[in-house]
Design a protein around this motif. Structure first.
Motif, short mmCIF file in Angstrom:
data_model
loop_
_atom_site.label_atom_id
_atom_site.label_comp_id
_atom_site.label_asym_id
_atom_site.label_seq_id
_atom_site.Cartn_x
_atom_site.Cartn_y
_atom_site.Cartn_z
N ASN A 72 0.82 -1.21 0.00
CA ASN A 72 0.00 0.00 0.00
C ASN A 72 0.86 1.26 0.00
O ASN A 72 0.32 2.37 -0.13
N HIS A 73 2.18 1.10 0.19
CA HIS A 73 3.11 2.23 0.22
C HIS A 73 2.73 3.23 1.31
O HIS A 73 2.82 4.45 1.13
N THR A 74 2.33 2.71 2.47
CA THR A 74 1.87 3.56 3.56
C THR A 74 2.46 3.13 4.89
O THR A 74 2.95 2.00 5.03
N ILE A 75 2.38 4.04 5.86
CA ILE A 75 2.68 3.72 7.25
C ILE A 75 1.36 3.76 7.99
O ILE A 75 0.66 4.78 7.99
N ARG A 76 1.03 2.65 8.63
CA ARG A 76 -0.26 2.56 9.34
C ARG A 76 -0.02 2.67 10.85
O ARG A 76 1.00 2.20 11.37
N ARG A 77 -0.96 3.32 11.53
CA ARG A 77 -0.92 3.43 12.97
C ARG A 77 -2.08 2.64 13.57
O ARG A 77 -3.22 2.78 13.13
N ILE A 78 -1.78 1.81 14.56
CA ILE A 78 -2.82 1.06 15.28
C ILE A 78 -2.81 1.51 16.73
O ILE A 78 -1.80 1.36 17.44
N VAL A 79 -3.92 2.09 17.16
CA VAL A 79 -4.04 2.50 18.56
C VAL A 79 -4.31 1.25 19.39
O VAL A 79 -5.33 0.58 19.23
N LEU A 80 -3.38 0.93 20.29
CA LEU A 80 -3.48 -0.34 21.03
C LEU A 80 -4.71 -0.40 21.92
O LEU A 80 -5.29 -1.48 22.11
N SER A 81 -5.12 0.71 22.47
CA SER A 81 -6.25 0.68 23.41
C SER A 81 -7.59 0.46 22.72
O SER A 81 -8.53 -0.06 23.32
N THR A 82 -7.68 0.82 21.43
CA THR A 82 -8.96 0.72 20.72
C THR A 82 -8.92 -0.20 19.51
O THR A 82 -9.97 -0.62 19.01
N GLY A 83 -7.72 -0.47 18.98
CA GLY A 83 -7.61 -1.25 17.75
C GLY A 83 -7.85 -0.44 16.50
O GLY A 83 -7.88 -0.99 15.40
N MET A 84 -8.00 0.88 16.63
CA MET A 84 -8.25 1.73 15.47
C MET A 84 -7.00 1.82 14.60
O MET A 84 -5.90 2.07 15.08
N VAL A 85 -7.19 1.62 13.28
CA VAL A 85 -6.10 1.70 12.30
C VAL A 85 -6.30 2.93 11.44
O VAL A 85 -7.40 3.16 10.91
N ASN A 86 -5.25 3.77 11.30
CA ASN A 86 -5.31 4.87 10.35
C ASN A 86 -4.01 4.95 9.57
O ASN A 86 -3.04 4.27 9.88
N THR A 87 -3.99 5.78 8.55
CA THR A 87 -2.97 5.71 7.52
C THR A 87 -2.20 7.00 7.38
O THR A 87 -2.78 8.09 7.42
N GLY A 88 -0.86 6.87 7.17
CA GLY A 88 -0.01 7.97 6.75
C GLY A 88 0.52 7.68 5.37
O GLY A 88 1.15 6.66 5.15
N GLY A 89 0.24 8.57 4.41
CA GLY A 89 0.59 8.32 3.02
C GLY A 89 -0.64 7.87 2.26
O GLY A 89 -1.58 7.33 2.83
N LEU A 90 -0.65 8.09 0.95
CA LEU A 90 -1.82 7.74 0.14
C LEU A 90 -1.72 6.28 -0.29
O LEU A 90 -0.78 5.89 -0.99
N ALA A 91 -2.69 5.48 0.11
CA ALA A 91 -2.66 4.05 -0.16
C ALA A 91 -2.57 3.79 -1.65
O ALA A 91 -3.31 4.37 -2.45
N GLY A 92 -1.63 2.92 -2.01
CA GLY A 92 -1.49 2.51 -3.40
C GLY A 92 -0.71 3.47 -4.26
O GLY A 92 -0.51 3.21 -5.45
N SER A 93 -0.24 4.57 -3.69
CA SER A 93 0.46 5.58 -4.48
C SER A 93 1.91 5.64 -4.04
O SER A 93 2.24 6.19 -2.99
N SER A 94 2.80 5.07 -4.84
CA SER A 94 4.22 5.06 -4.53
C SER A 94 4.84 6.41 -4.88
O SER A 94 4.49 7.03 -5.88
N GLY A 95 5.76 6.87 -4.03
CA GLY A 95 6.42 8.13 -4.33
C GLY A 95 7.47 8.46 -3.30
O GLY A 95 7.80 7.66 -2.42
N ILE A 96 7.99 9.68 -3.37
CA ILE A 96 9.10 10.11 -2.51
C ILE A 96 8.82 11.44 -1.84
O ILE A 96 9.68 11.98 -1.15
N ALA A 97 7.64 12.00 -2.04
CA ALA A 97 7.36 13.35 -1.56
C ALA A 97 7.39 13.44 -0.05
O ALA A 97 6.83 12.59 0.66
N ASP A 98 8.03 14.49 0.46
CA ASP A 98 7.93 14.84 1.87
C ASP A 98 6.70 15.72 2.06
O ASP A 98 6.09 16.20 1.10
#
Length: 705
Positions: free
Chosen positions: A263-289
């Motif tokens: 997915n070319h992303t960094i995912r965060r999972i909140v341990l207390s809730t199990g909520m998953v959210n995303t850093g970076g656009l899923a499926g979009s490879s690139g190098i942009a800061d």
């Protein structure tokens, strides 16, 4: 699965080095003998004319074995995956060496804590008696290491003080089952981390697209995020979320951070809730800061590490990325996107080559530089990058100071040995008198098909090499072409085939077509090519460039003696000549074949087709994936790739014997005869005095005298 195909993502895989020799009147890879004392002649890619008299003594003349322990630059690494630390030492999962390595941070001293290089398996035990099968993830609680494996589908525990290894979860069968200890099942696990309170492991079950938790006290394994077997990029709680081959994983005690590779992303999972959210656009490879949620892009993220303030990421753009957790901003503190290399330096002046694992101690990060086969240190406060252990693959130097990455075939003109360094995509030269290694053609890790002078030329996947004393001739199996290099000038040109066009067409020069050409030899008038995936032997007239099929039936594999197209081969690999005959290592038939050049008549000289290691006469002997082949005119010498031996065949009688190596024993030991060991030897030639062998999975060049 063959080990040479294994580590493609790191480009990595498998392997090995160069050679040496001396240079006098003896003979080598090809055929045609001569009377005692007659001067050797250039034939079949080596010097022939006098019979070799070998004691069987094996020595390493160039490169350092990929499993070598030692201090700093004296050590070496095979392609490795993740890395962890207890604050004093680093621990590295050697994915293709099947070992766990330890590095003392203060001194750079490298040792092997558990496993045996080149010997995959799943046995529990202590130190070198334990076996791993492509270990990937690794984490520690300071007393134990916890290791996941790509293909053994288990979680292992290693006691740091003793090296004792036990299996604590999984049973060696791929699956998805939650459960206790060995009742649980895993797929191919990419990464593993430990909770900050050291009570649980968190596991990236890559092929199952899930994140698993294992409570250490009870060994209960549960699935906490993702749905088994369903890939995707959805955010959400628990099984509502989806991943696409999650790999690296780390935690700050509150959250998990996951490198979601495809997915070319960094995912965060909140341990207390199990909520998953995303850093970076899923499926979009690139190098942009930029902002992690909207602007930033990643390219196949692999390793992740957090110090609680930032998340640091390795990825396929040859850079180290940083995510500021307070601002969600992504920056690139080290490396330059899509520019690979091995240079130490500060910030974007430093170079990496497919970095994989990453961890940290205090103010420093430590990185597995996967394509360079090194361990790097990055000072966070200044972004200064240095090399802590090993020397970058592709480095020139004398003897052990040189480094190779999967060296394949080689050839000799009596003064030099020339070899193709496959993963590095270059041609290397070893001066026999000094063992000095230099790169003479190709761009390091720069694939292509461009003709040019020396290092401005490009190769795709060079395999075979031969010489007539004036030129080198190479088979570029990735581009399906035959290349020529003029030794006096370094000019590289394509003399047959068209780059990246496969086929079986006979014709002139660029009109001809090949399908993964590998072995190549010459009698000075013609080239002879083992066109491996076409199961044929091709002939090219050097004066005209005319390519014809001498033996074998195009695209038809099998075994049959006969003339021309009536003969059948099965992935022929090695080839040499004495000017009258061709000798072919018919690799997947486990036979050595002889071809009369004038008529194309093919007969079987040795081997009965059964994959094994057995000395004997003619078809009573057995081979185990014979590779390259050479001759002194009286005898043939063959590297038995899977058997890890060097074999000798008396041409007139077909008597087969073993010169060096112990059948089916993997290692890198120098010694005499069976006391020496190899790890997937691929190439062989002679300067008339000694044999030279590329010991591919050791990344070394060996000599036998």
């Amino acid at each position: 699965m063959n080990i040479r195909t294994l580590f493609i993502s790191f480009i990595i895989i498998i392997s090995l080095l160069t050679l040496q020799g001396c240079g006098s009147s003896s003979s080598g890879g090809g055929g045609g003998g001569g009377s005692p004392g007659s001067p050797p002649v250039q034939m079949g890619g080596s010097l022939q004319g006098n019979t070799l008299s070998l004691s069987g003594a094996v020595s390493t003349i160039a490169g350092t074995a990929l499993s070598a322990d030692g201090s700093g630059s004296a050590a070496n690494f095979a392609p490795s995956a993740h890395i962890t630390t207890d604050g004093t030492n680093l621990y590295v999962a050697g994915i293709t060496s099947h070992t766990i390595r330890q590095i003392v941070i203060a001194t750079g001293v490298v040792s092997t804590l558990a496993g045996q290089a080149g010997q995959p398996g799943s046995a529990d035990g202590t130190g070198s008696t334990a076996r791993f099968s492509f270990p990937t993830g690794i984490t520690t609680d300071g007393i134990n290491l916890y290791v996941s494996s790509l293909w053994s589908y288990t979680i292992r525990q290693v006691v740091i003080a003793t090296g004792a290894v036990t299996t604590i979860a999984g049973n060696g069968t791929s699956g998805t089952t939650d459960g206790i200890g060995t009742l649980a099942q895993f797929g191919s696990v990419g990464g593993i981390t430990i909770a900050t309170d050291k009570t649980s492991l968190y596991i990236s079950d890559s092929s199952n697209h899930t994140i698993r938790q294992m409570v250490l006290s009870s060994r209960v394994v549960t699935t906490i995020a993702g749905t088994v077997g369903i890939s995707g990029s959805a955010d959400g709680i628990g099984t509502v979320a989806s991943f696409n081959y999650p790999y690296g994983i780390t935690t700050d005690g509150t959250n998990l951070y996951v490198a979601d590779r495809k997915n070319h992303t960094i995912r965060r999972i909140v341990l207390s809730t199990g909520m998953v959210n995303t850093g970076g656009l899923a499926g979009s490879s690139g190098i942009a800061d930029g902002d992690a949620g909207t602007v930033a892009r990643f390219n196949t993220p692999i390793g992740v590490y957090t110090d609680g303030t930032n998340v640091y990421v390795t990825n396929n753009s040859h850079t180290i990325r940083q995510v500021d957790l307070s601002t969600n901003m992504v920056t690139t503190p080290a490396g330059t996107a899509y520019t690979s290399g091995s240079d130490d330096g500060t910030g974007n002046a430093a170079r990496f080559r497919y970095p994989t694992g990453i961890t940290g101690v205090g103010t420093n990060l430590y990185i597995v530089d996967g394509g360079n086969l090194t361990i790097r240190q990055l000072a966070i406060a200044g972004a200064n990058v240095t090399t802590l252990a090993s020397i970058a693959a592709g480095t020139d130097g004398v003897a052990a100071d040189a480094r190779f990455y999967s060296p394949r075939n080689l050839t000799s003109d009596g003064t030099y040995v020339y070899l193709v360094d496959n993963v590095n995509k270059v041609v290397r030269q070893i001066e026999i008198a000094t063992n000095n290694v230099v790169t003479i053609a190709g761009g390091l890790n720069s694939a292509g098909s461009a003709d040019g002078n020396g290092t401005s030329a490009r190769f795709s996947s060079p395999q075979g090499i031969t010489t007539d004393g004036t030129n080198l001739y190479l088979s570029d199996s990735g581009a399906n072409t035959i290349r020529q290099m003029v030794l006096a000038t370094g000019d590289v040109t394509t003399i047959a085939g068209t780059a990246f066009m496969s086929g079986i067409v006979d014709g002139m020069g660029a009109a001809a077509r090949f399908n993964v050409p590998s072995g190549i030899t010459t009698d000075g008038i013609n080239l002879y090519i083992a066109d491996t995936n076409n199961h044929t032997i091709r002939q090219m007239v050097l004066a005209t460039g005319d390519v014809t099929t001498l033996a074998g039936s195009a695209t038809t594999s099998g075994f049959a003696d006969g003339a021309g197209a009536a003969a059948l081969f099965n992935y022929p690999g090695g080839i040499t000549t004495d000017g009258t005959y061709l000798f072919v290592a018919d690799t997947s038939n486990n036979r050595i074949r002889r071809i009369v050049i004038a008529t194309g008549v093919v007969t079987t000289l040795a081997g009965d087709g059964i994959s094994s290691e057995l000395d004997g006469i003619g078809t009573a002997a057995r081979f185990n994936n014979p590779g390259q082949i050479t001759s002194d005119g009286v005898n043939l010498y063959v590297v038995d790739e899977f058997g890890n031996t060097v074999r000798k065949i008396v041409i007139t009688t077909g008597v087969v014997s073993t010169v060096a190596g112990m059948a089916n024993t993997v290692g890198s030991a120098d010694g005499v005869g069976a006391a020496a060991s190899f790890n997937y030897p691929r190439g062989i030639t002679t300067d008339g005095n000694r044999l030279f062998i590329t010991d591919t999975s050791n990344a070394t060049v060996r000599a036998i005298q």
